[in-house]
Design a protein around this motif. Structure first.
Motif, PDB file in Angstrom:
ATOM      1  N   MET A   1       0.849  -1.197   0.000  1.00 21.06           N
ATOM      2  CA  MET A   1       0.000   0.000   0.000  1.00 21.06           C
ATOM      3  C   MET A   1       0.883   1.244   0.000  1.00 21.06           C
ATOM      4  O   MET A   1       1.798   1.368   0.814  1.00 21.06           O
ATOM      5  CB  MET A   1      -0.911  -0.003   1.229  1.00 21.06           C
ATOM      6  N   SER A   2       0.629   2.173  -0.926  1.00 19.98           N
ATOM      7  CA  SER A   2       1.416   3.404  -0.984  1.00 19.98           C
ATOM      8  C   SER A   2       1.092   4.297   0.200  1.00 19.98           C
ATOM      9  O   SER A   2       0.050   4.140   0.850  1.00 19.98           O
ATOM     10  CB  SER A   2       1.126   4.150  -2.283  1.00 19.98           C
ATOM     11  N   LEU A   3       1.977   5.263   0.459  1.00 22.82           N
ATOM     12  CA  LEU A   3       1.767   6.187   1.574  1.00 22.82           C
ATOM     13  C   LEU A   3       0.469   6.974   1.390  1.00 22.82           C
ATOM     14  O   LEU A   3      -0.328   7.111   2.337  1.00 22.82           O
ATOM     15  CB  LEU A   3       2.951   7.146   1.689  1.00 22.82           C
ATOM     16  N   ASP A   4       0.240   7.468   0.178  1.00 17.50           N
ATOM     17  CA  ASP A   4      -0.974   8.246  -0.081  1.00 17.50           C
ATOM     18  C   ASP A   4      -2.230   7.403   0.142  1.00 17.50           C
ATOM     19  O   ASP A   4      -3.218   7.875   0.727  1.00 17.50           O
ATOM     20  CB  ASP A   4      -0.957   8.787  -1.513  1.00 17.50           C
ATOM     21  N   THR A   5      -2.198   6.138  -0.330  1.00 15.39           N
ATOM     22  CA  THR A   5      -3.350   5.256  -0.166  1.00 15.39           C
ATOM     23  C   THR A   5      -3.591   4.957   1.308  1.00 15.39           C
ATOM     24  O   THR A   5      -4.739   4.927   1.772  1.00 15.39           O
ATOM     25  CB  THR A   5      -3.129   3.937  -0.937  1.00 15.39           C
ATOM     26  N   PHE A   6      -2.513   4.744   2.054  1.00 16.39           N
ATOM     27  CA  PHE A   6      -2.617   4.469   3.487  1.00 16.39           C
ATOM     28  C   PHE A   6      -3.276   5.642   4.213  1.00 16.39           C
ATOM     29  O   PHE A   6      -4.179   5.467   5.029  1.00 16.39           O
ATOM     30  CB  PHE A   6      -1.227   4.194   4.061  1.00 16.39           C
ATOM     31  N   ILE A   7      -2.816   6.853   3.894  1.00 13.19           N
ATOM     32  CA  ILE A   7      -3.361   8.047   4.549  1.00 13.19           C
ATOM     33  C   ILE A   7      -4.827   8.252   4.165  1.00 13.19           C
ATOM     34  O   ILE A   7      -5.658   8.617   5.008  1.00 13.19           O
ATOM     35  CB  ILE A   7      -2.514   9.283   4.191  1.00 13.19           C
ATOM     36  N   GLU A   8      -5.156   8.010   2.902  1.00 16.70           N
ATOM     37  CA  GLU A   8      -6.549   8.113   2.470  1.00 16.70           C
ATOM     38  C   GLU A   8      -7.440   7.138   3.230  1.00 16.70           C
ATOM     39  O   GLU A   8      -8.561   7.475   3.628  1.00 16.70           O
ATOM     40  CB  GLU A   8      -6.646   7.834   0.959  1.00 16.70           C
ATOM     41  N   GLU A   9      -6.944   5.918   3.451  1.00 16.63           N
ATOM     42  CA  GLU A   9      -7.708   4.918   4.195  1.00 16.63           C
ATOM     43  C   GLU A   9      -7.888   5.345   5.651  1.00 16.63           C
ATOM     44  O   GLU A   9      -8.947   5.144   6.244  1.00 16.63           O
ATOM     45  CB  GLU A   9      -6.998   3.565   4.117  1.00 16.63           C
ATOM     46  N   TYR A  10      -6.854   5.955   6.228  1.00 19.87           N
ATOM     47  CA  TYR A  10      -6.945   6.494   7.590  1.00 19.87           C
ATOM     48  C   TYR A  10      -8.076   7.513   7.673  1.00 19.87           C
ATOM     49  O   TYR A  10      -8.904   7.490   8.584  1.00 19.87           O
ATOM     50  CB  TYR A  10      -5.609   7.165   7.958  1.00 19.87           C
ATOM     51  N   HIS A  11      -8.096   8.428   6.697  1.00 21.09           N
ATOM     52  CA  HIS A  11      -9.128   9.461   6.687  1.00 21.09           C
ATOM     53  C   HIS A  11     -10.522   8.856   6.527  1.00 21.09           C
ATOM     54  O   HIS A  11     -11.508   9.429   7.012  1.00 21.09           O
ATOM     55  CB  HIS A  11      -8.859  10.455   5.554  1.00 21.09           C
ATOM     56  N   ARG A  12     -10.606   7.728   5.863  1.00 22.76           N
ATOM     57  CA  ARG A  12     -11.896   7.101   5.636  1.00 22.76           C
ATOM     58  C   ARG A  12     -12.457   6.478   6.907  1.00 22.76           C
ATOM     59  O   ARG A  12     -13.670   6.499   7.132  1.00 22.76           O
ATOM     60  CB  ARG A  12     -11.780   6.027   4.547  1.00 22.76           C
ATOM     61  N   VAL A  13     -11.594   5.926   7.770  1.00 19.66           N
ATOM     62  CA  VAL A  13     -12.095   5.163   8.922  1.00 19.66           C
ATOM     63  C   VAL A  13     -11.946   5.883  10.257  1.00 19.66           C
ATOM     64  O   VAL A  13     -12.601   5.508  11.235  1.00 19.66           O
ATOM     65  CB  VAL A  13     -11.406   3.772   9.010  1.00 19.66           C
ATOM     66  N   PHE A  14     -11.101   6.916  10.343  1.00 20.77           N
ATOM     67  CA  PHE A  14     -10.927   7.630  11.607  1.00 20.77           C
ATOM     68  C   PHE A  14     -11.587   9.010  11.539  1.00 20.77           C
ATOM     69  O   PHE A  14     -11.458   9.725  10.545  1.00 20.77           O
ATOM     70  CB  PHE A  14      -9.445   7.814  11.952  1.00 20.77           C
ATOM     71  N   SER A  15     -12.256   9.393  12.621  1.00 22.88           N
ATOM     72  CA  SER A  15     -12.878  10.708  12.698  1.00 22.88           C
ATOM     73  C   SER A  15     -11.813  11.792  12.818  1.00 22.88           C
ATOM     74  O   SER A  15     -10.860  11.667  13.601  1.00 22.88           O
ATOM     75  CB  SER A  15     -13.819  10.781  13.907  1.00 22.88           C
ATOM     76  N   ARG A  16     -11.982  12.885  12.088  1.00 26.81           N
ATOM     77  CA  ARG A  16     -11.046  14.004  12.173  1.00 26.81           C
ATOM     78  C   ARG A  16     -11.083  14.667  13.541  1.00 26.81           C
ATOM     79  O   ARG A  16     -10.118  15.318  13.953  1.00 26.81           O
ATOM     80  CB  ARG A  16     -11.374  15.046  11.100  1.00 26.81           C
ATOM     81  N   SER A  17     -12.211  14.514  14.254  1.00 25.26           N
ATOM     82  CA  SER A  17     -12.350  15.173  15.551  1.00 25.26           C
ATOM     83  C   SER A  17     -11.391  14.610  16.593  1.00 25.26           C
ATOM     84  O   SER A  17     -11.150  15.243  17.623  1.00 25.26           O
ATOM     85  CB  SER A  17     -13.790  15.039  16.059  1.00 25.26           C
ATOM     86  N   SER A  18     -10.843  13.423  16.352  1.00 23.66           N
ATOM     87  CA  SER A  18      -9.972  12.793  17.345  1.00 23.66           C
ATOM     88  C   SER A  18      -8.499  12.807  16.939  1.00 23.66           C
ATOM     89  O   SER A  18      -7.664  12.202  17.611  1.00 23.66           O
ATOM     90  CB  SER A  18     -10.393  11.334  17.573  1.00 23.66           C
ATOM     91  N   ARG A  19      -8.166  13.508  15.843  1.00 23.03           N
ATOM     92  CA  ARG A  19      -6.800  13.450  15.341  1.00 23.03           C
ATOM     93  C   ARG A  19      -6.287  14.837  14.969  1.00 23.03           C
ATOM     94  O   ARG A  19      -7.034  15.696  14.522  1.00 23.03           O
ATOM     95  CB  ARG A  19      -6.706  12.538  14.114  1.00 23.03           C
ATOM     96  N   THR A  20      -4.973  15.035  15.121  1.00 23.21           N
ATOM     97  CA  THR A  20      -4.274  16.203  14.612  1.00 23.21           C
ATOM     98  C   THR A  20      -3.040  15.696  13.888  1.00 23.21           C
ATOM     99  O   THR A  20      -2.149  15.127  14.516  1.00 23.21           O
ATOM    100  CB  THR A  20      -3.855  17.163  15.743  1.00 23.21           C
ATOM    101  N   GLU A  21      -2.969  15.881  12.596  1.00 27.27           N
ATOM    102  CA  GLU A  21      -1.878  15.299  11.809  1.00 27.27           C
ATOM    103  C   GLU A  21      -0.673  16.234  11.769  1.00 27.27           C
ATOM    104  O   GLU A  21      -0.802  17.404  11.439  1.00 27.27           O
ATOM    105  CB  GLU A  21      -2.360  15.017  10.385  1.00 27.27           C
ATOM    106  N   TYR A  22       0.489  15.677  12.081  1.00 32.09           N
ATOM    107  CA  TYR A  22       1.734  16.431  12.004  1.00 32.09           C
ATOM    108  C   TYR A  22       2.716  15.802  11.022  1.00 32.09           C
ATOM    109  O   TYR A  22       3.386  16.500  10.275  1.00 32.09           O
ATOM    110  CB  TYR A  22       2.405  16.506  13.384  1.00 32.09           C
ATOM    111  N   VAL A  23       2.817  14.470  11.049  1.00 30.42           N
ATOM    112  CA  VAL A  23       3.872  13.786  10.305  1.00 30.42           C
ATOM    113  C   VAL A  23       3.269  12.762   9.343  1.00 30.42           C
ATOM    114  O   VAL A  23       2.598  11.830   9.782  1.00 30.42           O
ATOM    115  CB  VAL A  23       4.843  13.064  11.272  1.00 30.42           C
ATOM    116  N   PRO A  24       3.504  12.888   8.034  1.00 30.22           N
ATOM    117  CA  PRO A  24       2.985  11.908   7.077  1.00 30.22           C
ATOM    118  C   PRO A  24       3.892  10.678   6.991  1.00 30.22           C
ATOM    119  O   PRO A  24       4.458  10.370   5.937  1.00 30.22           O
ATOM    120  CB  PRO A  24       2.980  12.696   5.765  1.00 30.22           C
TER     121      PRO A  24
END
Length: 226
Positions: free
Chosen positions: A1-24
């Motif tokens: 899985m590419s980095l971009d695909t992994f991050i997209e999947e994260y965004h799909r299953v995790f609520s933004r209200s519980s996360r603050t992204e700093y490091v890709p």
């Protein structure tokens, strides 16, 4: 899985209200202060992953103690019953703080700890106002959010209609003084402001909450004199 695909999947299953992204970066393993991503790249982690593992990653001494305890007893609640490790931990925490006849409440997070402290303080003296600091962050639970002076928390509190009971003071930032002073000329004017505010409110203050090092506000240490 590419980095971009992994991050997209994260965004799909995790609520933004519980996360603050700093490091890709997708971290796979770690040791001491080094974290390693899925591509084998190594990074020195100066933040201890949000300050929750500041003993270092996979410290052999800690791993040994954890494994030993896991094989004996993973969990038996100290709320409904009793267990020896909880008692040892409570004794250790009291000895570290130096509080005479101290009592311990075990929580889940910094938000939880601050929520409890603020709730108990308010319940104890029944006063009206809390003093906190501009750009402070104390947590995501209700009272901790009310105590936080960072913009995102203020917007959340306004939505809840809880504005007005927290007074935000200038944080003692000696590098970029919010009052326009230099270190040699200020004579800790920021301390006098706290005293003046308490007098202005006729002492109707149930607590003051401060980060010794302001985190989300910019990693700003308060001077020892403060």
């Amino acid at each position: 899985m590419s980095l971009d695909t992994f991050i997209e999947e994260y965004h799909r299953v995790f609520s933004r209200s519980s996360r603050t992204e700093y490091v890709p970066a997708v971290i796979k393993e770690a040791y001491n202060s080094v974290v390693i991503d899925v591509y084998g790249r190594k990074y020195i982690d100066f933040s201890s992953s949000a300050s929750v593992v500041n003993t270092g990653y996979n410290n052999p001494k800690i791993l040994g103690a954890v494994e030993k305890q896991l094989r004996r007893l993973i969990h038996y609640t100290h709320i409904y019953g009793f267990n020896e490790p909880a008692l040892k931990l409570a004794r250790k925490l009291i000895s570290i703080t130096g509080v005479v006849d101290g009592k311990v409440i075990l929580g889940l997070s910094g938000s939880d700890a601050n929520e409890g402290a603020l709730f108990l303080s308010k319940a104890y003296n029944r006063r009206t106002y809390l003093l906190s600091y501009v750009n402070s962050f104390h947590g995501c639970t209700l009272m901790a959010a009310k105590a936080s002076g960072i913009d995102l928390s203020r917007r959340v509190v306004r939505l809840l209609g809880e504005e007005g009971k927290t007074i935000f003071l200038p944080y003692p930032d000696c590098y970029r003084c919010p009052l326009g002073y230099t270190w040699s000329s200020c004579r800790l004017r920021c301390v006098e402001i706290v005293k003046e505010k308490i007098e202005e409110l006729n002492g109707d203050v149930y607590g003051l909450i401060i980060e010794p090092i302001q985190g989300d506000g910019g990693i700003i240490p308060a001077p020892e004199e403060y």
